[in-house]
Design a protein around this motif. Structure first.
Motif, PDB file in Angstrom:
ATOM      1  N   TRP A   1     -15.215  14.532  -5.561  1.00  0.00           N
ATOM      2  CA  TRP A   1     -14.677  13.178  -5.728  1.00  0.00           C
ATOM      3  C   TRP A   1     -14.527  12.826  -7.203  1.00  0.00           C
ATOM      4  O   TRP A   1     -13.547  12.211  -7.611  1.00  0.00           O
ATOM      5  N   GLU A   2     -15.504  13.210  -8.025  1.00  0.00           N
ATOM      6  CA  GLU A   2     -15.408  12.947  -9.465  1.00  0.00           C
ATOM      7  C   GLU A   2     -14.192  13.663 -10.055  1.00  0.00           C
ATOM      8  O   GLU A   2     -13.468  13.106 -10.875  1.00  0.00           O
ATOM      9  N   TRP A   3     -13.953  14.891  -9.621  1.00  0.00           N
ATOM     10  CA  TRP A   3     -12.790  15.663 -10.067  1.00  0.00           C
ATOM     11  C   TRP A   3     -11.497  14.946  -9.658  1.00  0.00           C
ATOM     12  O   TRP A   3     -10.597  14.749 -10.470  1.00  0.00           O
ATOM     13  N   PHE A   4     -11.415  14.556  -8.395  1.00  0.00           N
ATOM     14  CA  PHE A   4     -10.212  13.914  -7.861  1.00  0.00           C
ATOM     15  C   PHE A   4      -9.931  12.581  -8.551  1.00  0.00           C
ATOM     16  O   PHE A   4      -8.815  12.327  -9.009  1.00  0.00           O
ATOM     17  N   ILE A   5     -10.933  11.721  -8.648  1.00  0.00           N
ATOM     18  CA  ILE A   5     -10.759  10.415  -9.293  1.00  0.00           C
ATOM     19  C   ILE A   5     -10.422  10.587 -10.771  1.00  0.00           C
ATOM     20  O   ILE A   5      -9.598   9.858 -11.325  1.00  0.00           O
ATOM     21  N   GLY A   6     -11.031  11.587 -11.422  1.00  0.00           N
ATOM     22  CA  GLY A   6     -10.712  11.873 -12.817  1.00  0.00           C
ATOM     23  C   GLY A   6      -9.243  12.214 -13.008  1.00  0.00           C
ATOM     24  O   GLY A   6      -8.595  11.763 -13.957  1.00  0.00           O
TER      25      GLY A   6
ATOM     26  N   PHE B   1      -8.612   1.641  -4.732  1.00  0.00           N
ATOM     27  CA  PHE B   1      -8.395   2.896  -4.027  1.00  0.00           C
ATOM     28  C   PHE B   1      -9.133   2.838  -2.703  1.00  0.00           C
ATOM     29  O   PHE B   1     -10.274   2.403  -2.633  1.00  0.00           O
ATOM     30  N   ILE B   2      -8.469   3.307  -1.645  1.00  0.00           N
ATOM     31  CA  ILE B   2      -9.050   3.322  -0.312  1.00  0.00           C
ATOM     32  C   ILE B   2      -9.126   4.771   0.157  1.00  0.00           C
ATOM     33  O   ILE B   2      -8.166   5.517   0.034  1.00  0.00           O
ATOM     34  N   SER B   3     -10.259   5.140   0.713  1.00  0.00           N
ATOM     35  CA  SER B   3     -10.481   6.493   1.197  1.00  0.00           C
ATOM     36  C   SER B   3     -10.685   6.460   2.707  1.00  0.00           C
ATOM     37  O   SER B   3     -11.129   5.463   3.258  1.00  0.00           O
TER      38      SER B   3
ATOM     39  N   GLN C   1     -11.382   0.170 -17.499  1.00  0.00           N
ATOM     40  CA  GLN C   1     -12.326   0.373 -16.401  1.00  0.00           C
ATOM     41  C   GLN C   1     -11.668   0.245 -15.030  1.00  0.00           C
ATOM     42  O   GLN C   1     -12.327  -0.057 -14.041  1.00  0.00           O
ATOM     43  N   GLY C   2     -10.363   0.412 -14.950  1.00  0.00           N
ATOM     44  CA  GLY C   2      -9.659   0.367 -13.674  1.00  0.00           C
ATOM     45  C   GLY C   2      -9.355  -1.030 -13.171  1.00  0.00           C
ATOM     46  O   GLY C   2      -8.999  -1.206 -12.006  1.00  0.00           O
ATOM     47  N   GLU C   3      -9.471  -2.028 -14.034  1.00  0.00           N
ATOM     48  CA  GLU C   3      -9.213  -3.410 -13.624  1.00  0.00           C
ATOM     49  C   GLU C   3      -7.821  -3.527 -13.008  1.00  0.00           C
ATOM     50  O   GLU C   3      -6.824  -3.083 -13.565  1.00  0.00           O
TER      51      GLU C   3
ATOM     52  N   MET D   1       0.846  -1.162   0.000  1.00  0.00           N
ATOM     53  CA  MET D   1       0.000   0.000   0.000  1.00  0.00           C
ATOM     54  C   MET D   1       0.899   1.235   0.000  1.00  0.00           C
ATOM     55  O   MET D   1       1.827   1.333   0.792  1.00  0.00           O
ATOM     56  N   TYR D   2       0.586   2.154  -0.901  1.00  0.00           N
ATOM     57  CA  TYR D   2       1.335   3.398  -1.001  1.00  0.00           C
ATOM     58  C   TYR D   2       0.384   4.569  -1.124  1.00  0.00           C
ATOM     59  O   TYR D   2      -0.517   4.539  -1.962  1.00  0.00           O
ATOM     60  N   PRO D   3       0.571   5.605  -0.319  1.00  0.00           N
ATOM     61  CA  PRO D   3      -0.240   6.810  -0.539  1.00  0.00           C
ATOM     62  C   PRO D   3       0.245   7.481  -1.820  1.00  0.00           C
ATOM     63  O   PRO D   3       1.439   7.703  -1.984  1.00  0.00           O
ATOM     64  N   ILE D   4      -0.678   7.768  -2.736  1.00  0.00           N
ATOM     65  CA  ILE D   4      -0.249   8.330  -4.014  1.00  0.00           C
ATOM     66  C   ILE D   4      -0.783   9.737  -4.268  1.00  0.00           C
ATOM     67  O   ILE D   4      -0.260  10.437  -5.121  1.00  0.00           O
TER      68      ILE D   4
END
Length: 50
Positions: free
Chosen positions: A17-22, A39-41, A33-35, A1-4
Motif C-alpha cells: 500500500w505504501e508503494w502504491f500510494i507513493g 481515495f477509496i479502497s 499533505q493531500g489536502e 468519482m473516477y477510477p484512476i
C-alpha cells in the motif's frame, strides 16, 4: 468519482500500500499533505504484516 489506478500485488500488505500510494502521490503531483484528495479502497480485510 473516477477510477484512476489499480495494481496487482503479491499480497495486500502495508508495504504494498505504501508503494502504491507513493506512486499515486508522485504521478498525480499531490502536494499539501493531500489536502482536497480522497481515495477509496475496496479493502475488506486487515492488512498482512510485512
Amino acid at each position: 468519482m473516477y477510477p484512476i489506478a489499480w495494481a496487482i500485488v503479491e499480497q495486500e500488505t502495508t508495504k504494498s500500500w505504501e508503494w502504491f500510494i507513493g506512486l499515486l502521490i508522485k504521478d498525480l503531483d499531490i502536494k499539501n499533505q493531500g489536502e482536497g484528495w480522497v481515495f477509496i479502497s475496496d479493502q475488506q480485510k486487515g492488512l498482512i504484516s510485512s
